[in-house]
Scaffold this active site. Sequence first.
Site, short mmCIF file in Angstrom:
data_model
loop_
_atom_site.label_atom_id
_atom_site.label_comp_id
_atom_site.label_asym_id
_atom_site.label_seq_id
_atom_site.Cartn_x
_atom_site.Cartn_y
_atom_site.Cartn_z
N ARG A 1 49.71 34.24 -15.92
CA ARG A 1 49.40 32.94 -15.29
C ARG A 1 49.97 31.84 -16.19
O ARG A 1 49.51 31.65 -17.31
CB ARG A 1 47.90 32.80 -15.13
CG ARG A 1 47.44 31.54 -14.43
CD ARG A 1 45.91 31.51 -14.31
NE ARG A 1 45.46 30.33 -13.59
CZ ARG A 1 45.19 29.15 -14.17
NH1 ARG A 1 45.35 29.02 -15.49
NH2 ARG A 1 44.78 28.13 -13.44
N LYS B 1 47.73 26.93 -24.13
CA LYS B 1 46.36 26.72 -24.60
C LYS B 1 46.32 26.31 -26.08
O LYS B 1 47.29 26.45 -26.82
CB LYS B 1 45.51 27.95 -24.32
CG LYS B 1 45.22 28.08 -22.83
CD LYS B 1 44.16 29.10 -22.50
CE LYS B 1 43.83 29.02 -20.99
NZ LYS B 1 42.84 30.05 -20.59
#
Length: 336
Positions: free
Chosen positions: A311, A276
Amino acid sequence: MSSRFRPLPLLDRLAPSDAHPLAGGPVLFTHVEDRESGDICRLADLPNDIRAALTAPRAPLAGLSMDRPRVMGILNVTPDSFSDGGQHFSVRAAVARGRAMLAEGADILDIGGESTRPGAAEVPVAEEIARVVPVIEALAAETRAPISIDTRKARVAEAALAAGATLVNDVSAMSFDPEIAAVTAEAGAALCLMHAQGTPETMQEAPRYDDVLGEVADYLAERVSAAIDAGIAKDRVCVDPGIGFGKNLLHNLALLRGIALYHGLGCPILLGASRKRFIGTVSNVTEPGERMPGSLGVALAAAAQGVQILRVHDVAETAQALRLWAAIGQGESYGT
């Protein structure tokens, strides 16, 4: 309430005799931070119900035991996801990538047909179903590993569960399409509830919090109660603080620093921070695909706080890092 107490994990397995496993996992702790008073308290001095919420082993989720960190492989069947959009857009490519991630050490696959990156537009239900169902059917036919459907929509979840998925990963925590709760309950599936401020289209437009760690905890507690009221057993619910979903850099770092707080909710914690933007900001790396080392650092920091599900895009690297983390910290081979 138990989610006001943040466990303070120990860094060494040679712990005092009064140390307890955090949520029944490999991480030990003896003290907590009382976020209301700011005091550091002994676990032994807390009320029985709060101690139980923080120490009780979590029930298996979607058939996976929660006694060690689990790797959830990200499989985006989309043309526009922020990191791997278009790479696995065909059914053949997606199924091949799913097989590869399982061989690399993924414990569960998370399959999504709609990008929820900042600024992403909504995908029609029929199109989302057409993207994910053939992939789920193909993989479910050849593996016993659990499959998660990453969707906000009840009809997509319904089709995916019928195709073989066993967990619904809803980034809206049932707020986008409330019918998703009934669909999940009727199927007897597991549910992941994620915190987000705003929608993908608007969530990064100046997000604000007075206390991001506490506000996310309060939101997730309310959503867990709503899921239970909808007929979903608590032992089938996990929570996700929603890194990057309506949070800036400082919000994301605060959540990661204090993520152990969410063990007080009594549910497994899922963390989706892989590749991210905040990782690129901290490490000065622009391209998402080059953020694997930073993603590993975040994953190991989360594992050290007892997070049960990671994840990730980089499955093989994360699985290897976790094996070494466990071998060093616990004196044993990881996963055997």
